[in-house]
Scaffold this active site. Sequence first.
Site, short mmCIF file in Angstrom:
data_model
loop_
_atom_site.label_atom_id
_atom_site.label_comp_id
_atom_site.label_asym_id
_atom_site.label_seq_id
_atom_site.Cartn_x
_atom_site.Cartn_y
_atom_site.Cartn_z
N CYS B 258 0.82 -1.21 0.00
CA CYS B 258 0.00 0.00 0.00
C CYS B 258 0.86 1.26 0.00
CB CYS B 258 -0.98 -0.03 1.16
SG CYS B 258 -2.39 1.06 0.89
N GLN B 262 3.78 2.68 -2.74
CA GLN B 262 3.93 4.03 -3.30
C GLN B 262 5.31 4.59 -3.02
OE1 GLN B 262 0.62 5.80 -1.27
NE2 GLN B 262 -0.90 4.66 -2.47
N GLY B 302 -6.01 6.09 -1.20
CA GLY B 302 -6.53 7.28 -1.86
C GLY B 302 -5.52 7.87 -2.84
N PHE B 303 -4.26 7.35 -2.78
CA PHE B 303 -3.23 7.79 -3.71
C PHE B 303 -2.85 6.60 -4.58
CE2 PHE B 303 -3.01 10.82 -0.29
CZ PHE B 303 -2.70 12.03 -0.91
N HIS B 344 -3.91 -5.09 -0.09
CA HIS B 344 -3.55 -5.66 1.21
C HIS B 344 -3.56 -7.18 1.23
CE1 HIS B 344 -3.31 -1.93 3.53
NE2 HIS B 344 -4.12 -1.48 2.59
N GLU B 346 -2.38 -9.04 3.34
CA GLU B 346 -2.57 -9.56 4.70
C GLU B 346 -4.06 -9.65 5.05
OE1 GLU B 346 -1.87 -6.51 3.97
OE2 GLU B 346 -2.90 -5.13 5.32
#
Lengths: 547, 368
Positions: B258, B262, B302-303, B344, B346
């Site tokens: 996540c 980035q 959100g990015f 994700h 996990e």
Amino acid sequence: MPKDSSLKSILIIGSGPIIIGQACEFDYSGTQAARSLREEGIEVTLINSNPATIMTDPVMADHIYLKPLTVQSIVEILEAHQIDAVLPTMGGQTALNLAKEADELGIWEKYNVRMIGVDIHAIETTENREKFRQLMIDIGIGVAESQVANSFLEGKEIAQRIGFPLVIRPSYTLGGYGGGFVHNKDEFDAALMRGLKASPSHEVLVERAVLGWKEYELELLRDQNDNVAVICTIENFDPMGIHTGDSITVAPAMTLSDQCFQQMRDMAILMMRSIGNFSGGCNVQFAVNPEDESIISVEINPRVSRSSALASKATGYPIAKIASKLAIGYTLDELMNPVTKTTSAYFEPALDYVIVKVPRWNFDKFKGANKTLGLQMKSVGEVMAIGRNFQEALQKALQSLEINRQGLGADGKQLRNLDEIMHSLANASWNRVFHIKDAMSLGVPISTIEKVTRIDRWFLQQINELVLIETEAKRFHINNIPAELIVEMKQKGYCDIQIAFLLGCTEDEVFEKRYNEMGIKRVYKMVDTCAGEFKSETNYFYSTFEG
Amino acid sequence: MSKVIQQLPAVLLLADGTTFKGFAIGKTGTTTGEICFNTSMTGYQEIFTDPSYYKQILVSTNVHVGNYGIAHKEIESDSIKIAGLVCRNFNIPYARKLADENIQDYFADNNLVGISGVDTRALVTYIRNKGVMNAIISSEETDVTKLMEQLKAVPDMNGLELSSMVTTSKPYFVGDENSAIRIALLDLGVKQNIIRSLTDRGCYVGVFPAKTNFEEMIKWNPNGFQISNGPGDPSAMPYAVQTVKQILDAGIPLFGICLGHQILAEAAGVKTYKMFNGHRGGNHPVKNLETGKCEVTSQNHGFSVIAEDVEANKNIKITHVNLNDHTIEGIRLVNHKAFSVQYHPEANPGPHDSRYLFDDFIKLVVSN
């Protein structure tokens, strides 16, 4: 993997006459399948012995055969047409059984017809109780303790070993026919005889009964690349002990934590992958012990099921249509979600509403029938309602049954005899859900109702809120009832007749007040498979009330 | 909740002036944050405690929240991280035997302000069309003008560094200390299940604060680095990008999740951007381009990384794509032992389809 272009002509097998346990759901799936294949340019031939179906309308297929669902009819069709493949998963167990019979006689091989959407191995494994049980043990999935009996004596021995309560499940029967619960020794002999007799292979499974466990159904789709998606999870309001077809069911699952649900999802996917290599739909049923959340598998159907039709309506995702595309070679990631038209068909629908299915029984037409619900399905149909909470969906469903009830009570039909109520709670029939509320109205504690019915307390609390709001409403009359209370009642699914009953006025007066004076009006929400995340194009809406 | 139980009115005000009415849940008060929606149908507790939601007001599209209570062991961090909750039906009574308390008590203990009874469908379609924006929930102030003033003071998520607010204050170590596999985890707001996914596979995990520098972590002799999820704008985190660059230069295997994905992209020269709506839910379809298999994934971001940058970058191979909007979901650096995914693996909440990525990571570490 793209579509298999060698498939130019496909035979779809229908489900035959409408009987209890197999109604128009399979007409719905067969019709979707025919459309789905024809839009791919495939010639569709259809066999069904039931002319009172949509699928046998002349526009639905290229060739329609209204013939008995027998191997002989299949041979006649194969003689007359060059059929490349047979799709037997749209016509319920009837179609699967016929496909299997034809396979055993070498018919498909002789006419060079491929079976798509399922494989024979999967039918065999899932319908033969002992094979299913062994497979589950092999892949590490829990099952209720059980053993197969082929004779009366064998059955008695097994019962002695496992102990009561027990379930008797005949092999290769439909809708639980011939099966039942046995609570003690006295009932056992007759039940065993009945089961053995009902099974075409004179075979029954004697199984420990997990009465009162929570019951769930998952609807899955799989493609040739072994991609699997869980399209819908359905929770039974009525716990284990009542046939799913006779249970009030709810989607999405209301009382499952993510931990428990994901475990169930993993199990369902593993089960589907273990029963053979086919592309199409699958239905898996589980029981969950409410004490420790241990999960056991109940059954798996390698076909579009009665619940698939419900799941399609519940989510907006056309399971039979997509399952047909998968059967001819498409993979899920190649297909678009037909509702949003912009996102992938490979996803798991998100619901931003609740659906409740309530079965419709017709005991009046079956004089002398035992009206108590159990393993064998007795309902003749069902209604499904959509609401923005469980209460609204439940009341809307009950209003739609056409049994002269206006919802969950508040219509002057309350039962007040406590003995009768308690008997009804313990011996579930078509009217138990009404009596749960009647019991609450008389002050029976929720814990008592929970103990007797084994229904999850969350559902009971939801019903109890209705009792509370009615008590509140009765303090008012039409001239002084606050708008907020009417809004809340409308949001909980009360129709104007029910409100009129509680306020002691007429339906027209309630309508005039709430609609014209207070401006409390319906709004319409879309069923879009994605909880509003993406813009969708569909004409599937439901009405509700928002504050 | 019936009105038989007295309910306090509450209001939700969006930055563009739109208001939604409802009832107070949790603590009575006022809260602000960026409003976003999650479409998961299970796992509210895991979502509330996911540090990636820090400073965000969460809208649950699932219409019932609280049904199965709160189980203390099913949390992803030590406290509720969402800034507020917006829901349709808030259900306090529950039946789950394994639960410890009801949702209202849990919210009150965590000082969480929320609003129920909202037409969440209308709200979600509104945000969907207008994009994410800041919002305020209040159950103590109903004057919209005053609330708007308060709301204007809330900073934009763009350019906001938040990891240092939710990261661990000092390093801690989990798992078997004699394990041959030592993973240094850069905690940018880690979900507990990432740590658990590593320790379950026999790793000894050192969890380090977000701003720990490379030199300090390397002293611990890790065989691999896990860069965690977390909140905020990755472009506002040069410190983490610097750390990742040093890890890459040192040739030690790295797995980013996540926000960690980035950061890895930024370290490889790829820019990130703020998405119109982001992905939040448990049903996002992702295709693994290396195997051709698809997976249903759990997402919360959100990015995203700029696709053109990635495609133009010879050092990056795209490994995973989103089947809905074709955004990039996973990358691998060609000349390094580093890979990352936007979603994700996990889970908690969400499907377990992507757990194989942890196995891949361990293999990469072991083979090094």
